[in-house]
Design an enzyme around this catalytic site. Structure first.
Site, PDB file in Angstrom:
ATOM      1  N   GLU A 123       4.064   0.617  -5.132  1.00 20.89           N
ATOM      2  CA  GLU A 123       3.553  -0.134  -6.273  1.00 20.89           C
ATOM      3  C   GLU A 123       3.359   0.827  -7.462  1.00 20.89           C
ATOM      4  O   GLU A 123       2.854   1.938  -7.304  1.00 20.89           O
ATOM      5  CB  GLU A 123       2.215  -0.786  -5.919  1.00 20.89           C
ATOM      6  CG  GLU A 123       1.601  -1.579  -7.075  1.00 20.89           C
ATOM      7  CD  GLU A 123       0.224  -2.142  -6.762  1.00 20.89           C
ATOM      8  OE1 GLU A 123      -0.175  -3.118  -7.413  1.00 20.89           O
ATOM      9  OE2 GLU A 123      -0.452  -1.593  -5.856  1.00 20.89           O
ATOM     10  N   LYS A 197       3.059 -10.120  -9.222  1.00 21.62           N
ATOM     11  CA  LYS A 197       1.855 -10.094  -8.395  1.00 21.62           C
ATOM     12  C   LYS A 197       1.023 -11.357  -8.612  1.00 21.62           C
ATOM     13  O   LYS A 197       0.608 -11.680  -9.731  1.00 21.62           O
ATOM     14  CB  LYS A 197       1.034  -8.846  -8.744  1.00 21.62           C
ATOM     15  CG  LYS A 197      -0.086  -8.519  -7.765  1.00 21.62           C
ATOM     16  CD  LYS A 197      -0.682  -7.161  -8.115  1.00 21.62           C
ATOM     17  CE  LYS A 197      -1.697  -6.695  -7.100  1.00 21.62           C
ATOM     18  NZ  LYS A 197      -2.211  -5.339  -7.423  1.00 21.62           N
ATOM     19  N   CYS A 238       0.557  -5.392  -2.994  1.00 21.29           N
ATOM     20  CA  CYS A 238      -0.774  -4.843  -2.752  1.00 21.29           C
ATOM     21  C   CYS A 238      -1.824  -5.906  -2.408  1.00 21.29           C
ATOM     22  O   CYS A 238      -1.907  -6.367  -1.287  1.00 21.29           O
ATOM     23  CB  CYS A 238      -1.206  -4.003  -3.951  1.00 21.29           C
ATOM     24  SG  CYS A 238      -2.578  -2.867  -3.600  1.00 21.29           S
TER      25      CYS A 238
END
Length: 430
Positions: A123, A197, A238
């Site tokens: 990331e 995300k 994440c």
């Protein structure tokens, strides 16, 4: 008597998200369905009712695994290859963007040289992980070329080395907003999908860590499942790994592997990084791969590291510590079917139970027209017992006024008015 309550399984927002899900063309988009629930109660009961005391049973059979997921799950699709190596490039990220891009290219080439057909980056690998850096290092991915040197490199290397690249994530500038975006390139170098995300990293652990991605970044809107030369891959970034419903959706869409480029920190990393990976893999019986930046103790944000590959039984197949390295590991998709045969969770899902909502939400979402439509059946039963009039269903005006004042989640009321021997009896449920 029985009142039939019908309610939506998902909110309108979730409905929209599911309908806009980025899926391979072979999977049809399916709108969320509605189910009915039967609630039994005694009409001769006097006094207030307690919804929580109702005996609620679903009208569907106890075991309907195909109804446990919306859209319904698809069978695991065949993959172009069933066995291959994956390379997880745990890179040390600096403030020098050109250096980061060149360094990532070298790591990808090294992983491919070791036999990896799928290479994954961390990331935010081209930029320091900070709200101050995101706007400075952001790229216009759609414009490509010099406007996005990071993705231009990934495309070139994927094509040159004949590999699939899950390109970690970089800050993306699009439409006046900034996103934390992962790009997936197939062996021909073409961009197969972008995942923005979905769940931004906004946390505050006093004395430990405070970070708010939402200060600069915008949330993505669609989950991402993509067919590649190494199988069907679901993508999260994440913090997305903390939300099990996303992984369940990917499994239901036939993903063989879920890739989570991530940068857990020194507080949550030791506690949750491996735990969450193993949970997502074991719950959904598929492979989970994560790739973190290497740890830089001098950085403003210190990453935990420990890039890992988890098997469909929740077992750790390969991992590392916090230093810069490349993890090479074997993936064998035949293991997925083997584990699902040993432990047939997909056939054992309790569709009725999983789909059931709490009574407050059911009461809110219920369709009153269905209750009224059932009056004829109730009339026949009541006449057989000597009732003079058909039971009448309506909302209590007083309760409707109360609803405006109560918090969301308060329940409506059902008023049953029976005329029998000249006496009116009100049976109220709350």
């Amino acid at each position: 008597m029985k009142a039939i309550l019908q309610h939506n399984i998902f909110t309108a927002a979730t409905h929209q998200r599911l309908c806009s899900l980025t899926l391979p063309s072979s999977i049809p988009k399916i709108s969320p369905t509605r189910i009915s629930t039967t609630i039994n109660f005694n009409p001769n009961h006097k006094g207030p009712f307690n919804w929580a005391s109702f005996k609620c049973t679903a009208t569907m059979a106890s075991f309907k695994p195909e109804q446990a997921r919306v859209p319904p799950a698809v069978q695991l699709p065949p993959s172009p290859i069933t066995q291959f190596k994956i390379g997880l490039c745990q890179l040390l990220v600096t403030a020098d963007k050109k250096r980061n891009i060149a360094h990532a290219k070298k790591a990808i080439e090294e992983a491919a040289g070791k036999g990896a057909k799928l290479v994954m980056l961390p990331e935010i690998w081209n930029s320091p992980y900070s709200n101050d850096s995101f706007p400075v290092y952001a790229e216009d991915i759609d414009a490509g070329g010099s406007a996005s040197p990071s993705t231009a490199m990934l495309s070139e290397v994927a094509r040159a080395l004949d590999i699939v690249i899950v390109g970690g994530s970089i800050p993306e500038r699009y439409g006046g907003n900034l996103y934390n975006t992962c790009c997936i390139f197939d062996t021909d170098g073409k961009l197969k999908a972008k995942h923005r995300k979905l769940h931004l990293f906004d946390i505050d652990i006093p004395g430990k860590i405070t970070f708010q991605e939402s200060k600069t970044l915008t949330t993505g809107e669609t989950p991402t499942v993509v067919d590649t030369a190494v199988g069907r891959i679901g993508v999260g970034i994440c913090y997305d790994i903390r939300f099990q419903e996303l992984a369940m959706l990917y499994a239901a869409r036939g993903a063989h592997l879920i890739c989570y480029p991530g940068a857990f920190n020194m507080t949550t990393g030791p506690l949750h990084w491996e735990l969450l990976q193993r949970a997502r893999a074991a719950d959904n019986q598929l492979y989970v791969a994560t790739c973190s930046p290497a740890r830089d103790a001098t950085a403003g944000y210190v990453a935990w590291g420990h890039s890992t590959l988890i098997g469909p039984f929740g077992e750790v197949l390969a991992t590392t510590e916090h230093d810069e390295t490349i993890v090479i590991a074997e993936i064998d998709y035949t293991t997925i079917e083997f584990r699902r045969t040993n432990l047939p969770l997909g056939k054992q899902r309790r569709g009725a139970t999983v789909r059931w909502q709490n009574v407050q939400q059911v009461q809110q979402d219920c369709t009153w027209d269905l209750i009224k439509a059932d009056r004829n059946k109730a009339l026949q039963k009541k006449k057989a017992k000597g009732c003079e009039e058909m039971p009448h269903f309506e909302r209590n005006d007083e309760d409707e006024e109360e609803e405006e004042e109560e918090e969301q989640g308060s329940m409506d009321s059902i008023i049953l008015i029976q005329k029998k021997k000249g006496k009116v009896e009100k049976l109220q449920t709350r």
